[in-house]
Enzyme design. Sequence first.
Site, PDB file in Angstrom:
ATOM      1  N   LYS A   3     -11.209 -73.683 -11.495  1.00 27.71           N
ATOM      2  CA  LYS A   3     -12.398 -72.840 -11.394  1.00 27.71           C
ATOM      3  C   LYS A   3     -12.195 -71.503 -12.095  1.00 27.71           C
ATOM      4  CE  LYS A   3     -13.513 -73.674  -7.144  1.00 27.71           C
ATOM      5  NZ  LYS A   3     -13.604 -73.344  -5.747  1.00 27.71           N
ATOM      6  N   GLU A  33     -15.782 -74.431  -1.785  1.00 25.03           N
ATOM      7  CA  GLU A  33     -15.914 -72.992  -1.606  1.00 25.03           C
ATOM      8  C   GLU A  33     -17.048 -72.533  -2.520  1.00 25.03           C
ATOM      9  OE1 GLU A  33     -12.167 -71.011  -2.229  1.00 25.03           O
ATOM     10  OE2 GLU A  33     -13.150 -69.075  -1.936  1.00 25.03           O
ATOM     11  N   ARG A  89      -5.170 -84.576  -7.566  1.00 22.67           N
ATOM     12  CA  ARG A  89      -6.330 -83.985  -8.238  1.00 22.67           C
ATOM     13  C   ARG A  89      -6.596 -84.719  -9.529  1.00 22.67           C
ATOM     14  NH1 ARG A  89      -6.964 -78.713  -6.332  1.00 22.67           N
ATOM     15  NH2 ARG A  89      -8.365 -78.006  -7.951  1.00 22.67           N
TER      16      ARG A  89
HETATM   17  P1  ATP Z   1      -9.960 -74.692  -7.867  1.00 23.08           P
HETATM   18  O1  ATP Z   1      -8.506 -74.822  -7.499  1.00 23.08           O
HETATM   19  O2  ATP Z   1     -10.304 -75.114  -9.239  1.00 23.08           O
HETATM   20  O3  ATP Z   1     -10.541 -73.365  -7.511  1.00 23.08           O
HETATM   21  P2  ATP Z   1     -10.659 -75.761  -5.373  1.00 23.08           P
HETATM   22  O4  ATP Z   1      -9.854 -76.882  -4.888  1.00 23.08           O
HETATM   23  O5  ATP Z   1     -10.312 -74.449  -4.803  1.00 23.08           O
HETATM   24  O6  ATP Z   1     -10.694 -75.756  -6.943  1.00 23.08           O
HETATM   25  P3  ATP Z   1     -12.895 -76.168  -3.712  1.00 23.08           P
HETATM   26  O7  ATP Z   1     -14.297 -75.726  -3.877  1.00 23.08           O
HETATM   27  O8  ATP Z   1     -12.106 -75.567  -2.628  1.00 23.08           O
HETATM   28  O9  ATP Z   1     -12.192 -75.967  -5.099  1.00 23.08           O
HETATM   29  O10 ATP Z   1     -12.822 -77.739  -3.627  1.00 23.08           O
HETATM   30  C1  ATP Z   1     -13.538 -78.520  -2.694  1.00 23.08           C
HETATM   31  C2  ATP Z   1     -12.861 -79.848  -2.538  1.00 23.08           C
HETATM   32  O11 ATP Z   1     -12.759 -80.514  -3.787  1.00 23.08           O
HETATM   33  C3  ATP Z   1     -11.459 -79.695  -1.990  1.00 23.08           C
HETATM   34  O12 ATP Z   1     -11.273 -80.659  -0.984  1.00 23.08           O
HETATM   35  C4  ATP Z   1     -10.584 -79.963  -3.173  1.00 23.08           C
HETATM   36  O13 ATP Z   1      -9.375 -80.524  -2.788  1.00 23.08           O
HETATM   37  C5  ATP Z   1     -11.433 -80.923  -4.009  1.00 23.08           C
HETATM   38  N1  ATP Z   1     -11.082 -80.793  -5.419  1.00 23.08           N
HETATM   39  C6  ATP Z   1     -11.111 -79.671  -6.167  1.00 23.08           C
HETATM   40  N2  ATP Z   1     -10.677 -79.913  -7.415  1.00 23.08           N
HETATM   41  C7  ATP Z   1     -10.372 -81.232  -7.477  1.00 23.08           C
HETATM   42  C8  ATP Z   1      -9.869 -82.106  -8.498  1.00 23.08           C
HETATM   43  N3  ATP Z   1      -9.599 -81.655  -9.720  1.00 23.08           N
HETATM   44  N4  ATP Z   1      -9.676 -83.409  -8.188  1.00 23.08           N
HETATM   45  C9  ATP Z   1      -9.976 -83.872  -6.963  1.00 23.08           C
HETATM   46  N5  ATP Z   1     -10.454 -83.117  -5.966  1.00 23.08           N
HETATM   47  C10 ATP Z   1     -10.653 -81.807  -6.198  1.00 23.08           C
HETATM   48 MG    MG Z   2     -10.062 -74.546  -2.557  1.00 25.43          MG
END
Ligand code: ATP
Ligand code: MG
Length: 563
Positions: free
Chosen positions: A276, A37, A266
């Site tokens: 984030k 995102e 994760r």
């Molecule tokens: P946050 O919860 O910190 O806002 P997010 O998952 O919403 O992170 P995205 O930009 O949506 O952030 O993530 C893009 C991809 O990266 C998604 O498929 C997500 O599952 C993966 N991802 C995000 N954080 C992690 C992590 N700590 N470990 C592994 N994969 C991750």
């Molecule tokens: Mg997300």
Amino acid sequence: MTANEPSKPVDFIRTIVANDLEEGKNGGKVVTRFPPEPNGYLHIGHAKSICLNFGIANENAGGICHLRFDDTNPEKEDDEYIKKKKKDVKWLGFDWQKKLFFASDYFDKLFEMAKVLIKNGDAYVCGLSADEVREYRGTLTEPGRNSPNRDQSPEVNLDLFLRMRDGEFPDGKYILRAKIDMASPNINMRDPALYRIRRATHHQTGDKWCIYPTYDFTHCISDAIEGITHSLCTLEFEDHRPLYDWILNRLESELKQHPQQIEFSRLALDYTVVSKRKLITLVNRSVVAGWDDPRMPTISGLRRRGYTPESIRNFCSKIGITKSPNKVEIGFLEGCLREDLEKKALRAMAVLRPLKVVIENYPADKVEAITAQNHPQQPEFGSRTIHMSREVYIDREDFLEVAPNKKFKRLVTGKEVRLRNSYVIKCEEAIKDPDSGEIIELRCSYDENTLNANPEGRKVKGVIHWVSSNHCVKAEIRLYDRLFTQANPEDGGEFLDYINPNSLTVLKNCPVEPSLSSAGTGDTFQFERVGYFCKDQDSTPNYPVFNRAVTLRDSWAKISGAS
Ligand code: ATP
Ligand code: MG
């Protein structure tokens, strides 16, 4: 597999992909996607997902991984984040070829899909307020209640939905909901929202839309449109999988592909945060200097710190992919960097806390050019010239008046030590500040027969680094420690309470070899006996700045004690 073959990662997801290929599923194709995102910078957790998705695509002939910006929350998103994320994925070494997409590319198609659901009686427009929706949803132990609009006819729903799109209603007045089951034990299935009214300018579609699809509605359809075969996501989406499948099943006649969603855990690192929201807080509260502050676990922070793409990829490969909690010690990440830099980093000498040494029997007008190897094991890295003169700087830590124990191999009064690549010197006298008693200078002698050699019969155990005082440049050196004082800053209490006030130590005017001033931003060196350092973007031609990427050994306690 023989011992010489590079080990190919194996994990449960790769096993599923291999089995699918063997069974001829998906027409023998492997198509994955990385769907960030655009509302923040990529971090080490994302690197895990990037390495998995692009890795699986690269390991299978004809496989491809799409980069798709999941941009359904225009208020929080920004074009700047898109640019930075693309740069970071590339820098990590991955290529989406021409497969760069935006969920917003599909807004028209998504709108059509919503209409299909409405016409089939699978979705309805609901006029409950946000609070009422929450109240009607029920709890984990109690079923929800049906919305009063749930049994409206498709005609009424379609009419309302078109008027939602046409901007007839204020934000929040209506939502489009899937008609599933208000009594489902899975709360995600209790008639989840599919579309909301939101007057926000979108970074890709401008003011074309005043309604935006939800993540759950968008993600599965985007995957299906792109022909994704395996939709890999983190475990928090496990409870959303029934919804992912429900939507695609209801739209089966419209969408050819039904990707398989597979979840993995994760990545979390100790002594830092990767959420984030928390990273944004660190930036907004100026706890760090920005998203690319070298203390941040962001890709841009790690890059600035001196991490290499190889070290991050290697880390991701070593931690593996499972469904079990994946909390990793930060020392493990550092170990991966050390392993890579040991092979790659050119050697140089830098003195962090200088102590002046005057070599009394070395002629004042003499200067010797000495050739020093850039890497002890890699002759192809070449050599450089360093200069020896009467006055040099050594590190304060490398001198004590009296050796504290037999292990102390550095300089003490009356004893000898070798200056790396140069002569053996002996300390004759330590000059002290008469007021403070602090040692301000050493008076030494040198043995002119010892240049880079160790003549028979002389045993000098210690070798220390140094820089000639007339042949050095002054540099700023930034030493980093952990950002938090607790291994689990997120456990209990407010994470901001655990900020390490000493996570950055700035040393000014450190004498370093002149060759370092011509290094490029991002070049990494091993400062001999000190650690690995990366030239920072804040450098000026006259004043280079170096970030400590990692210490030579895993010795946080010792280093922070010394700083
Ligand atoms: P946050 O919860 O910190 O806002 P997010 O998952 O919403 O992170 P995205 O930009 O949506 O952030 O993530 C893009 C991809 O990266 C998604 O498929 C997500 O599952 C993966 N991802 C995000 N954080 C992690 C992590 N700590 N470990 C592994 N994969 C991750
Ligand atoms: Mg997300």
